[in-house]
Design a protein around this motif. Structure first.
Motif, mmCIF file in Angstrom:
data_model
loop_
_atom_site.group_PDB
_atom_site.id
_atom_site.type_symbol
_atom_site.label_atom_id
_atom_site.label_comp_id
_atom_site.label_asym_id
_atom_site.label_seq_id
_atom_site.Cartn_x
_atom_site.Cartn_y
_atom_site.Cartn_z
ATOM 1 N N GLU A 126 0.814 -1.228 0.000
ATOM 2 C CA GLU A 126 0.000 0.000 0.000
ATOM 3 C C GLU A 126 0.847 1.277 0.000
ATOM 4 O O GLU A 126 0.329 2.370 0.210
ATOM 5 C CB GLU A 126 -0.984 0.016 1.181
ATOM 6 N N GLY A 127 2.140 1.138 -0.234
ATOM 7 C CA GLY A 127 3.012 2.312 -0.282
ATOM 8 C C GLY A 127 3.035 2.934 -1.671
ATOM 9 O O GLY A 127 2.454 2.407 -2.627
ATOM 10 N N PHE A 128 3.714 4.050 -1.770
ATOM 11 C CA PHE A 128 3.792 4.754 -3.060
ATOM 12 C C PHE A 128 5.074 5.546 -3.130
ATOM 13 O O PHE A 128 5.730 5.795 -2.117
ATOM 14 C CB PHE A 128 2.599 5.723 -3.216
ATOM 15 N N HIS A 129 5.461 5.904 -4.341
ATOM 16 C CA HIS A 129 6.398 7.005 -4.457
ATOM 17 C C HIS A 129 5.953 7.991 -5.521
ATOM 18 O O HIS A 129 5.227 7.650 -6.442
ATOM 19 C CB HIS A 129 7.864 6.585 -4.589
ATOM 20 N N VAL A 130 6.379 9.228 -5.319
ATOM 21 C CA VAL A 130 6.055 10.306 -6.249
ATOM 22 C C VAL A 130 7.386 10.778 -6.822
ATOM 23 O O VAL A 130 8.303 11.113 -6.075
ATOM 24 C CB VAL A 130 5.324 11.472 -5.535
ATOM 25 N N THR A 131 7.494 10.731 -8.154
ATOM 26 C CA THR A 131 8.757 11.108 -8.801
ATOM 27 C C THR A 131 8.479 12.005 -10.007
ATOM 28 O O THR A 131 7.341 12.129 -10.453
ATOM 29 C CB THR A 131 9.520 9.869 -9.314
ATOM 30 N N ASP A 132 9.551 12.597 -10.520
ATOM 31 C CA ASP A 132 9.432 13.384 -11.741
ATOM 32 C C ASP A 132 9.615 12.488 -12.953
ATOM 33 O O ASP A 132 10.552 11.689 -12.998
ATOM 34 C CB ASP A 132 10.509 14.480 -11.762
ATOM 35 N N GLY A 133 8.720 12.641 -13.926
ATOM 36 C CA GLY A 133 8.881 11.950 -15.202
ATOM 37 C C GLY A 133 9.455 12.925 -16.213
ATOM 38 O O GLY A 133 9.853 14.037 -15.858
ATOM 39 N N PRO A 134 9.498 12.546 -17.506
ATOM 40 C CA PRO A 134 10.004 13.466 -18.530
ATOM 41 C C PRO A 134 9.118 14.703 -18.667
ATOM 42 O O PRO A 134 7.925 14.642 -18.409
ATOM 43 C CB PRO A 134 9.973 12.611 -19.801
ATOM 44 N N LYS A 135 9.705 15.787 -19.089
ATOM 45 C CA LYS A 135 9.014 17.081 -19.255
ATOM 46 C C LYS A 135 8.274 17.422 -17.973
ATOM 47 O O LYS A 135 8.761 17.198 -16.879
ATOM 48 C CB LYS A 135 8.080 17.042 -20.468
ATOM 49 N N SER A 136 7.068 17.977 -18.077
ATOM 50 C CA SER A 136 6.337 18.361 -16.869
ATOM 51 C C SER A 136 5.393 17.245 -16.429
ATOM 52 O O SER A 136 4.198 17.441 -16.284
ATOM 53 C CB SER A 136 5.556 19.641 -17.111
ATOM 54 N N THR A 137 5.953 16.059 -16.228
ATOM 55 C CA THR A 137 5.150 14.926 -15.789
ATOM 56 C C THR A 137 5.500 14.568 -14.353
ATOM 57 O O THR A 137 6.672 14.505 -13.994
ATOM 58 C CB THR A 137 5.408 13.698 -16.706
ATOM 59 N N VAL A 138 4.467 14.368 -13.560
ATOM 60 C CA VAL A 138 4.662 13.841 -12.212
ATOM 61 C C VAL A 138 4.164 12.399 -12.230
ATOM 62 O O VAL A 138 3.067 12.126 -12.721
ATOM 63 C CB VAL A 138 3.861 14.658 -11.172
ATOM 64 N N ARG A 139 4.985 11.477 -11.734
ATOM 65 C CA ARG A 139 4.576 10.065 -11.700
ATOM 66 C C ARG A 139 4.178 9.696 -10.273
ATOM 67 O O ARG A 139 4.963 9.892 -9.331
ATOM 68 C CB ARG A 139 5.711 9.147 -12.147
ATOM 69 N N ILE A 140 2.972 9.158 -10.110
ATOM 70 C CA ILE A 140 2.526 8.652 -8.806
ATOM 71 C C ILE A 140 2.458 7.138 -8.956
ATOM 72 O O ILE A 140 1.601 6.604 -9.663
ATOM 73 C CB ILE A 140 1.159 9.235 -8.418
ATOM 74 N N VAL A 141 3.393 6.461 -8.314
ATOM 75 C CA VAL A 141 3.530 5.021 -8.506
ATOM 76 C C VAL A 141 3.167 4.312 -7.207
ATOM 77 O O VAL A 141 3.759 4.573 -6.155
ATOM 78 C CB VAL A 141 4.977 4.668 -8.903
#
Ligand SMILES: [Zn+2]
Length: 551
Positions: A72-87
């Protein structure tokens, strides 16, 4: 990954945009699609930005599942260009990551600015439930179904993973009672909605409580002393016919949830419940154990993986003649066989926490979960004066057991304790997190990042003035702060029910202070009427649910 850890990563300034694109993987299942819808609704309700699922946009939020982070954990990272990834580690993990992302983002007149929080977070406690009391025509019974569903989504964003509800047998003649069927229709739909968002669901029942008019010869003996709650419909679980009747009742009731599926079945000893006859007493160690074990087996047979939570609410305490009687008895019973139970729930009214658990441990050495009372303490009618945040109180309660708790389920009567719910959810997520830290995050997210510090001071004043006979002069200062912050809020926030119940609490306290506690005057009359409308309490029981009415 250590449980409950937040590891901040690199930060970069978010870009404000009036158009946001949400991307989910091709072939995403129903839960992920619903999580995307939750994200879209939250953004579009909080500002004028538009949300799209396709095409180009200045800001993209990508949702994905990648196992390996921790349950049930997550990480939030930067993707390419102005993308935020919520994984997410799993689909629920994405939901909790969306919650963190939303709370750290900005909602302004020019649109949406994605949050700069980056990092990984994994919940420590596996049992993060909220118990929604469904009686007296309170918010959970009276609110439009759609509003209730949205509210459950919003609770999940804070980290709750389970919705618990009690089927009030005592309100109905039988399962075929039209009122019972209406109740089931509403709450089975709510459960199904919760499940489609990756949550778990469970029933909380007093196992010897009958329907409205149980056969007179099968009724139990009232438990002496102050165990609260007694509708006079409890059956004696030691009478064979009564036991048969209870098993038949639950066989039918659990079947009603076959389609939805129950993840938890929670058994409750007192308030309601209990029988003090020769064979059943002490109830918590004998009668309750016997019937609970039967019904636990029934639930597990019907629902694969269903976990059993055994409550000890109302067990004897140090003020009773035999303080350890029920605790020792239950511990002995579980030492013989604990295979039928998964968790022990312990807690008490007001500041009390069962001494036995603190000093001798948890019966059966089972994982411990708590049941903080966030709704009723110190104010009657419950929620009648607006928001009731008390972070210091809950910090004190939590500090006693945070090192050993596997979670818990706050007792909720409505939406006025929304802030208390957030505090508890974050305790379960990350036991070391301070209540005031969560309060600041709440105030920044729900109202304004710029006003959060000032509003935190208001929350502290609310807590000091919590008891209605102790409202002091700082109520006036709290109202002044609230009025000043309000000028900086967006239109969406000013109209929101969360702001209104916060604002009205400040107004009510100021008026009550000036009027030395007298509930009089136009301002109070209108404030209580507005609270009544927000809670949908027009037809609720005037006590304990409906706000005071000023003539
Ligand atoms: Zn009995």
């Amino acid at each position: 990954m250590a449980g409950g850890q937040s590891i901040p990563g690199a930060q970069r300034e978010g870009q404000t945009s009036a158009l946001i694109r949400i991307v989910i993987p091709q072939g995403a299942g129903v839960v992920l699609r619903n999580v995307a819808a939750v994200l879209a609704r939250q953004i579009s309700e909080r500002c004028d930005a538009k949300v799209a699922l396709a095409g180009d946009a200045p800001v993209t939020v990508e949702l994905a599942v990648e196992p390996g982070i921790g349950a049930e954990g997550f990480h939030v990272t930067d993707g390419p260009k102005s993308t935020v990834r919520i994984v997410g580690n799993d689909e629920p993990g994405v939901l909790y990551g969306v919650g963190k992302f939303l709370r750290t983002s900005l909602y302004g007149r020019r649109g949406f600015t994605p949050g700069t929080w980056r990092g990984t977070s994994v919940p420590k406690c596996p049992f993060r439930a909220i118990y929604l009391a469904t009686h007296f025509n309170n918010f959970y019974e009276a609110a439009p179904a759609e509003e209730l569903k949205h509210y459950v989504e919003e609770l999940a964003l804070w980290g709750y993973n389970t919705i618990l509800i009690h089927f009030p047998t005592w309100q109905f003649d039988s399962l075929s009672d039209a009122e019972a069927q209406k109740w089931l229709g509403r709450f089975k739909a709510l459960f199904a909605h919760a499940k489609r968002h990756g949550l778990r669901v469970g029933l909380l029942q007093a196992p010897n409580q009958g329907y409205k008019t149980p056969p007179a010869d099968l009724r139990g003996v009232k438990v002496p002393g102050h165990r609260r709650g007694n509708f006079g419909v409890n059956l004696c679980a030691s009478k064979p016919e009564a036991k048969e009747l209870l098993i038949r009742m639950y066989d039918e009731l659990l079947d009603e949830f076959k389609d939805v599926g129950l993840d938890y079945f929670q058994l409750w000893p007192y308030d309601e419940g209990g029988c003090a006859c020769e064979q059943c007493r002490p109830w918590g160690a004998r009668g309750f154990v016997g019937i609970s074990r039967e019904l636990a087996g029934l639930a597990r047979a019907k629902f694969n993986g269903c976990k059993i939570v055994l409550s000890t609410w109302g067990f004897e305490n140090e003020n009773d003649a035999n303080p350890d009687g029920e605790w020792v008895g239950l511990a002995n019973a579980l030492d013989e066989d604990k295979s039928w139970a998964d968790y022990i729930m312990a807690d008490g009214h007001d500041d009390y926490f069962p001494k036995y658990v603190l000093e001798k441990g948890v019966p059966g050495d089972l994982p411990l979960v708590n049941f903080p009372e966030i709704s009723m303490f110190g104010m009657t009618p419950w929620g009648g004066y607006g928001a009731n945040p008390t972070p210091a109180h809950f910090q004190m309660l939590w500090d006693r057991i945070k090192h050993q708790a596997a979670g818990g389920a706050p007792y909720s009567e409505g939406i006025y304790e929304d802030l208390n719910k957030a505090i508890c959810a974050q305790f379960y997520w990350s036991p070391g997190r301070q209540a005031e830290d969560t309060v600041k995050e709440y105030l920044a997210y729900e109202f304004s990042p710029d006003g959060a510090e000032d509003l935190l001071e208001v929350v502290r004043i609310f807590e000091r003035n919590h008891r209605r006979n102790r409202i002091s002069a700082d109520a006036t200062r709290a109202f002044d702060i609230v009025k000043s912050v309000e000028t900086k809020l967006t239109e969406q926030v000013r109209r929101s029910w969360r702001w209104r119940i916060f604002y009205l609490r400040a107004l009510v306290d100021k008026e009550m202070y000036e009027r030395e506690g007298e509930l009089q005057g136009e301002a109070l009359r209108e404030a209580f009427q507005e609270l009544t409308r927000i809670y949908h309490a027009e037809n609720s029981h005037s006590m304990p649910i409906k706000p005071p009415q000023v003539e």
